[in-house]
Design a protein around this motif. Structure first.
Motif, short mmCIF file in Angstrom:
data_model
loop_
_atom_site.label_atom_id
_atom_site.label_comp_id
_atom_site.label_asym_id
_atom_site.label_seq_id
_atom_site.Cartn_x
_atom_site.Cartn_y
_atom_site.Cartn_z
N THR A 3 -3.67 -0.64 11.54
CA THR A 3 -2.80 0.48 11.17
C THR A 3 -3.54 1.81 11.22
O THR A 3 -3.06 2.78 11.83
CB THR A 3 -2.22 0.25 9.76
OG1 THR A 3 -1.49 -0.99 9.73
CG2 THR A 3 -1.28 1.39 9.39
N LEU B 279 4.97 6.07 9.35
CA LEU B 279 4.66 4.69 9.00
C LEU B 279 5.44 3.72 9.88
O LEU B 279 4.91 2.71 10.34
CB LEU B 279 4.99 4.43 7.52
CG LEU B 279 4.25 5.29 6.49
CD1 LEU B 279 4.74 4.95 5.08
CD2 LEU B 279 2.75 5.10 6.59
N LYS C 218 7.44 0.26 2.23
CA LYS C 218 8.26 1.32 2.81
C LYS C 218 9.30 1.84 1.82
O LYS C 218 9.52 3.05 1.73
CB LYS C 218 8.95 0.80 4.07
CG LYS C 218 9.80 1.84 4.78
CD LYS C 218 10.20 1.37 6.16
CE LYS C 218 11.04 0.11 6.11
NZ LYS C 218 11.48 -0.31 7.46
#
Length: 351
Positions: free
Chosen positions: A95, A41, A318
């Motif tokens: 993304t 990520l 996150k």
């Protein structure tokens, strides 16, 4: 009936029926799994960020493996670090597109770029942190007889303070080596000159802003985690249920702590990047750095109070899964060792 009472008494005893080594193994496993999940990520985030605003030579960016933030310095405009590079000039539209194209053109391994060198410090720091937390919490509860919800708050803050203090000099040394590829003799000379000029405390540059964010975060995290876990675990019976409770408790407490400490995170990010660029300037000389409080006032003057809460959504996205994976794996590991230890104690009786 008696065996159940003995098992319950053992679980309520100090260390929860497991050894410190087993606690370290459980936390180390959790650290590895967390890093394996979160690193892709952050790699994608950095690649998208570099595409929008290319990193110039000498500029720093933060890389996170789910456990720690690490400073990396761009040595030139196209290859920021020995591991951070693009084999093909690829444009990402988002993304998901970045994930697909990185895997297609650079291979799956590229999603975990930079993981091995950061794990060298991240795993030991996490092991120290989690093991110290459990040890200190149980010492305060069973050794000194203190009770109450303030125990996790104190234990979390002190254990995080210890982990940051141990790792901070290593992070500074690694940043110097990564930025200019110094030999060990050159690094030793640079560190010696820094110590002679500014004293031994110069090895802990960056300790302040890290503590400013991580200690309040850890105190809030463990306070809320123990509270939520206690509320949810009244009907827990199996290891699978314990895992789910730990997972959701970790995600909730991580989110709450991340939101409440977001201004500290913004200041710490600016301070760490500024510190990295200062420390890795050519030669061992450094320009004057602004203090943490000066930086906070500057951010507020330039962007207002809203600037101190920048990056709210990315931080929560996150932190929440990272906290959930780490604590659930850790708790599952402790439960596994508790069961194994009980079986070892029962086995001679069964013979």
């Amino acid at each position: 009936m008696i065996s159940n009472l003995m098992a319950e008494k053992e679980l309520l005893s100090p260390l929860g029926g497991i050894t410190p080594l087993q606690q370290m193994l459980a936390s180390g496993t959790g650290a590895l799994l967390t890093s394996l999940f979160v690193t892709p990520l952050d790699v994608v985030k950095i690649r998208l960020q570099a595409q929008k605003t290319p990193f110039s030579k000498g500029r720093c960016f933060l890389y996170c493996n789910g456990l720690m933030d690490h400073v990396y310095v761009c040595q030139n405009g196209t290859a920021c670090t020995p591991w951070y590079h693009t084999r093909t000039p690829t444009h990402f539209s988002g993304t998901l597109d970045a994930f697909v194209k990185i895997v297609r053109h650079e291979g799956v391994k590229s999603l975990w770029s930079g993981l091995p060198p950061t794990l060298v410090m991240a795993v030991p720091a996490t092991v120290i942190y989690f093991t110290c937390y459990d040890q200190l919490r149980d010492f305060l509860r069973f050794g000194l007889g203190y009770q109450g919800m303030h125990i996790p708050l104190i234990a979390g803050a002190v254990s995080r303070l210890g982990a940051v203090t141990v790792i901070s000099p290593l992070e500074l040394i690694r940043t110097k080596m990564q930025s200019r590829q110094l030999t060990y003799s050159e690094l030793r000379v640079c560190i010696q000159s820094s110590v002679i000029q500014d004293g031994w405390l110069s090895l802990w540059r960056g300790w302040g802003p890290t503590v400013l964010r991580d200690v309040p975060f850890s105190a809030l995290y463990w306070f809320n985690y123990e509270l939520v876990k206690q509320r949810l675990s009244t009907a827990a019976t199996s290891e699978e249920t314990i895992f789910r409770i730990s997972f959701f408790s970790g995600a909730i407490s991580g989110t709450v702590a991340a939101v409440l400490t977001l201004p500290f995170d913004v200041v710490k990010t600016h301070r760490q990047i500024e510190l990295g660029e200062t420390e890795t300037a050519k030669g061992c000389s450094r320009k004057r750095r602004s203090s943490t409080w000066q930086l906070m006032r500057r951010i507020q003057a330039e962007s207002g109070t809203r600037g101190l809460f920048a990056g709210f959504l990315p931080r929560v996205i996150k932190v929440a899964p990272a906290c959930a994976i780490m604590i659930s794996t850790y708790e599952f590991g402790k439960t596994f060792f508790q069961s194994m230890n009980r079986e070892k104690k029962r086995s001679p009786q069964n013979l």
